[in-house]
Design an enzyme around this catalytic site. Structure first.
Site, PDB file in Angstrom:
ATOM      1  N   GLU A  93       0.864  -1.186   0.000  1.00  0.00           N
ATOM      2  CA  GLU A  93       0.000   0.000   0.000  1.00  0.00           C
ATOM      3  C   GLU A  93       0.898   1.233   0.000  1.00  0.00           C
ATOM      4  O   GLU A  93       2.008   1.194   0.533  1.00  0.00           O
ATOM      5  CB  GLU A  93      -0.877  -0.025   1.252  1.00  0.00           C
ATOM      6  CG  GLU A  93      -2.134   0.785   1.111  1.00  0.00           C
ATOM      7  CD  GLU A  93      -3.144   0.416   2.179  1.00  0.00           C
ATOM      8  OE1 GLU A  93      -3.083   1.029   3.253  1.00  0.00           O
ATOM      9  OE2 GLU A  93      -3.978  -0.483   1.960  1.00  0.00           O
ATOM     10  N   HIS A 105      -9.684  12.197   2.837  1.00  0.00           N
ATOM     11  CA  HIS A 105      -9.351  11.149   1.873  1.00  0.00           C
ATOM     12  C   HIS A 105      -9.489  11.758   0.485  1.00  0.00           C
ATOM     13  O   HIS A 105     -10.465  12.447   0.211  1.00  0.00           O
ATOM     14  CB  HIS A 105     -10.299   9.958   2.039  1.00  0.00           C
ATOM     15  CG  HIS A 105      -9.815   8.727   1.348  1.00  0.00           C
ATOM     16  ND1 HIS A 105      -9.830   8.597  -0.023  1.00  0.00           N
ATOM     17  CD2 HIS A 105      -9.289   7.589   1.839  1.00  0.00           C
ATOM     18  CE1 HIS A 105      -9.334   7.404  -0.335  1.00  0.00           C
ATOM     19  NE2 HIS A 105      -8.994   6.777   0.770  1.00  0.00           N
ATOM     20  N   ARG A 162      -1.714  11.356   1.390  1.00  0.00           N
ATOM     21  CA  ARG A 162      -3.116  11.763   1.226  1.00  0.00           C
ATOM     22  C   ARG A 162      -3.332  13.265   1.257  1.00  0.00           C
ATOM     23  O   ARG A 162      -4.141  13.789   0.507  1.00  0.00           O
ATOM     24  CB  ARG A 162      -3.935  11.197   2.385  1.00  0.00           C
ATOM     25  CG  ARG A 162      -4.364   9.827   2.135  1.00  0.00           C
ATOM     26  CD  ARG A 162      -5.235   9.337   3.245  1.00  0.00           C
ATOM     27  NE  ARG A 162      -5.398   7.915   2.966  1.00  0.00           N
ATOM     28  CZ  ARG A 162      -5.998   7.071   3.746  1.00  0.00           C
ATOM     29  NH1 ARG A 162      -6.509   7.485   4.887  1.00  0.00           N
ATOM     30  NH2 ARG A 162      -6.110   5.809   3.416  1.00  0.00           N
ATOM     31  N   HIS A 184     -12.318  12.192   6.422  1.00  0.00           N
ATOM     32  CA  HIS A 184     -12.202  10.727   6.504  1.00  0.00           C
ATOM     33  C   HIS A 184     -11.894  10.240   7.913  1.00  0.00           C
ATOM     34  O   HIS A 184     -12.477   9.281   8.382  1.00  0.00           O
ATOM     35  CB  HIS A 184     -11.091  10.307   5.545  1.00  0.00           C
ATOM     36  CG  HIS A 184     -10.889   8.836   5.416  1.00  0.00           C
ATOM     37  ND1 HIS A 184     -11.913   7.980   5.075  1.00  0.00           N
ATOM     38  CD2 HIS A 184      -9.773   8.054   5.578  1.00  0.00           C
ATOM     39  CE1 HIS A 184     -11.445   6.734   5.022  1.00  0.00           C
ATOM     40  NE2 HIS A 184     -10.155   6.751   5.338  1.00  0.00           N
ATOM     41  N   ARG A 217      -2.511  10.486   9.486  1.00  0.00           N
ATOM     42  CA  ARG A 217      -2.527   9.043   9.734  1.00  0.00           C
ATOM     43  C   ARG A 217      -2.056   8.259   8.507  1.00  0.00           C
ATOM     44  O   ARG A 217      -2.460   8.551   7.379  1.00  0.00           O
ATOM     45  CB  ARG A 217      -3.957   8.617  10.076  1.00  0.00           C
ATOM     46  CG  ARG A 217      -4.118   7.145  10.376  1.00  0.00           C
ATOM     47  CD  ARG A 217      -5.551   6.849  10.731  1.00  0.00           C
ATOM     48  NE  ARG A 217      -6.419   7.073   9.598  1.00  0.00           N
ATOM     49  CZ  ARG A 217      -6.706   6.161   8.686  1.00  0.00           C
ATOM     50  NH1 ARG A 217      -6.197   4.942   8.777  1.00  0.00           N
ATOM     51  NH2 ARG A 217      -7.511   6.443   7.686  1.00  0.00           N
TER      52      ARG A 217
END
Ligand code: SIN
Length: 524
Positions: free
Chosen positions: A118, A246, A293, A355, A390
């Site tokens: 990821e 997000h 992000r 998000h 995060r």
């Protein structure tokens, strides 16, 4: 007042269910309260994965995982929390979720979970259950919680307030006592009654607050109820300016946003404008669509601002050539088809959306808050793992680990935790002649909160916008508080009261912090 359990768990997502199961396994009696049916949680909506154990050949280590988390967290992570998560989390994910609960993660040829790569993770360590990982985890947790003889599940109850002494005591001399949490007042929309649920220890796991923003990947129940209750009870709250956006939520005017998992970009999907031109090279030529992000969200925001378009687009054509989209991304494909979009042939309109809340009720390594008697885990809590931003796929793991650790610490404390005498605590007081609640007013107030935060405390912030937002919501807060004290209670009113308070916490924190860091980005 109902004489209560050893542990009252407020919230039924991964953190709440894990805490309930762990405490119950240790012999405690547990009452688990859910605002909706068990499973109507943000956990169920999580498409992306959970950090699991990488195979030995992947070259992973707790040090490497910790370093990925800290890079995302932009210098604000709490080192001991990151280390704890990196050392204990992946093993717990495997032993508890897969071995004990049998969560149907995607498996390799040997029948073991098949960790995937990821963005921003330096090793293949993410467990997935296709693109519905959260739902798979939640379903397994629900089953285990319902089966456990020590757990009583109570659904469709709303948190009104935490019960604290001396605040809720009838005896005025208790004013000299230190503050302590004894349970919670819970509202039952079916009967219109409020009950005081006492417990020797209380654990907040009520999730996040994405619904405060106009565009969000969260369910409408994510209204910050636990954060607001903890604040009113005077718990320490930190890092409220760090709301993560997000980059890709499905944009269909008039419809709620749906998350389009980052795994799509991880597998090669492109971000393009209306003309089909890729634009990420302008913003992060090294990482393109796999940039962090916050960088991708700001790039999309900027593209939309410059073009005046309401969205940008995700192009799945590069994936469709290599992958069977329907078997890899069934949730995404179903969401698109429901809106008449065929990703094999069409671009998917996307916008960034609120998000994840990186701040929360400050807890220690065992989930203890600053208030004796109160623990917290999951998105409502701030362990310090996420810092200012995060890393993807760490939140389910954090909820699991702190749910476990909070439950263990709460059970250890039970020996010296007498149940408060119901007689000493005041009953819930209703207004004498309550005003009816007007759904139109509530909708209008939510509209104002959600558009104010989106426009003034969203992806790009300035002092002037934050000041304006604070003034607008200050007046609204005054109206809502008055209404709360005079109207008959409803779930909608309680959520609105939580929403306005949490909005003000975000605005105050954002105003006080002039420094851009992680997902708090100020252009002034
Ligand atoms: C995603 O699937 O993109 C979300 C994963 C996460 O936020 O951890």
């Amino acid at each position: 007042m109902t004489r209560g359990a050893d542990l009252l768990v407020l919230g039924g997502g991964i953190a709440g269910c894990s805490a309930a199961l762990r405490a119950a396994d240790l012999g405690a009696s547990v009452v688990l309260v859910a605002k909706d049916d068990l499973g109507g949680t943000n956990t169920s909506w999580a498409q992306g994965g959970i950090v699991g154990q990488a195979p030995p050949e992947a070259g992973d280590s707790p040090t490497l995982l910790a370093s990925d988390i800290e890079s995302a967290g932009a210098g604000l992570c709490r080192t001991e929390a990151v280390r704890l998560l990196a050392e204990e989390g992946p093993g717990l994910c495997r032993s508890f979720l897969w071995e004990r609960l049998g969560v149907p993660f995607d498996l390799d040829g040997n029948g073991a979970p098949a960790p995937t790569a990821e963005a921003a993770h330096s090793a293949r360590r993410i467990y997935h259950a296709k693109d519905a990982t959260g739902l798979a985890i939640q379903s397994a947790l629900n089953e285990a919680v319902r089966r456990h003889p020590n757990i009583q599940v109570r659904e469709r109850l709303c948190l009104v307030d935490l019960i604290t002494s001396p605040h809720h005591c009838v005896n005025p001399v208790r004013v000299y006592d230190p503050i302590r949490v004894h349970g919670a007042f819970l509202f039952d929309p079916a009967t219109g009654e409020v009950e005081g649920a006492l417990a020797r220890r209380t654990l907040l796991a009520t999730g996040g607050l994405g619904y405060l923003y106009l565009h969000t990947t969260n369910p409408p129940s994510a209204t910050g109820d636990g954060l607001a209750a903890a604040y009113r009870a005077s718990a320490r709250i930190v890092n409220c300016e760090y709301v993560q956006f997000h980059p890709t939520a499905l944009y269909v005017p008039g419809k709620p946003r749906t998350l389009l998992t980052e795994a799509l970009r991880g597998e090669g999907a492109h971000l393009v404008n209306r003309k089909g031109e890729r634009f990420m090279a302008k913003y992060d030529p090294d990482h393109l669509e796999l940039a962090p992000r916050d960088v991708v969200s700001r790039a999309i925001f900027q593209e939309m601002a410059v073009s005046g378009e309401a969205s940008v687009y995700l192009d799945l054509a590069p994936l469709a050539a290599r992958l069977d989209l329907d078997s890899h991304f069934p949730t995404v494909m179903a969401a698109c088809r429901a809106e008449g979009i065929n990703p094999h042939h069409q671009l998917i309109p996307v916008v960034p959306a609120a998000h994840y809340f990186c701040g929360g009720v400050l807890v220690d390594m065992e989930g203890r808050t600053s208030l004796p008697g109160l623990f917290a885990a999951g998105e409502v809590a701030c362990t310090g793992v996420h810092g200012a931003n995060r890393l993807a796929s760490t939140s389910l793991l954090e909820g699991l680990l702190w749910g476990f650790r909070g439950a263990e610490a709460a059970v250890r404390e039970l020996a010296e935790a007498p149940l408060s005498e119901p007689g000493e605590l005041a009953q819930w007081r209703k207004p004498e002649e309550p005003e009816p609640t007007d759904p139109l007013l509530i909708d209008q107030d939510w509209g104002l909160i959600r558009s104010t935060l989106w426009n003034y405390a969203g992806i790009v912030r300035t002092g002037a916008r934050l000041v304006r937002a604070k003034a607008d919501l200050h007046y609204l807060n005054h109206r809502i508080e008055r209404f709360y004290h005079e109207a008959s209670l409803s779930r909608e009113l309680l959520e609105l009261r939580s929403g306005i308070l949490c909005a003000r916490l975000i605005l105050n924190a954002a105003l006080q912090n002039p420094e851009s860091r992680g997902c708090h980005y100020r252009v002034d």
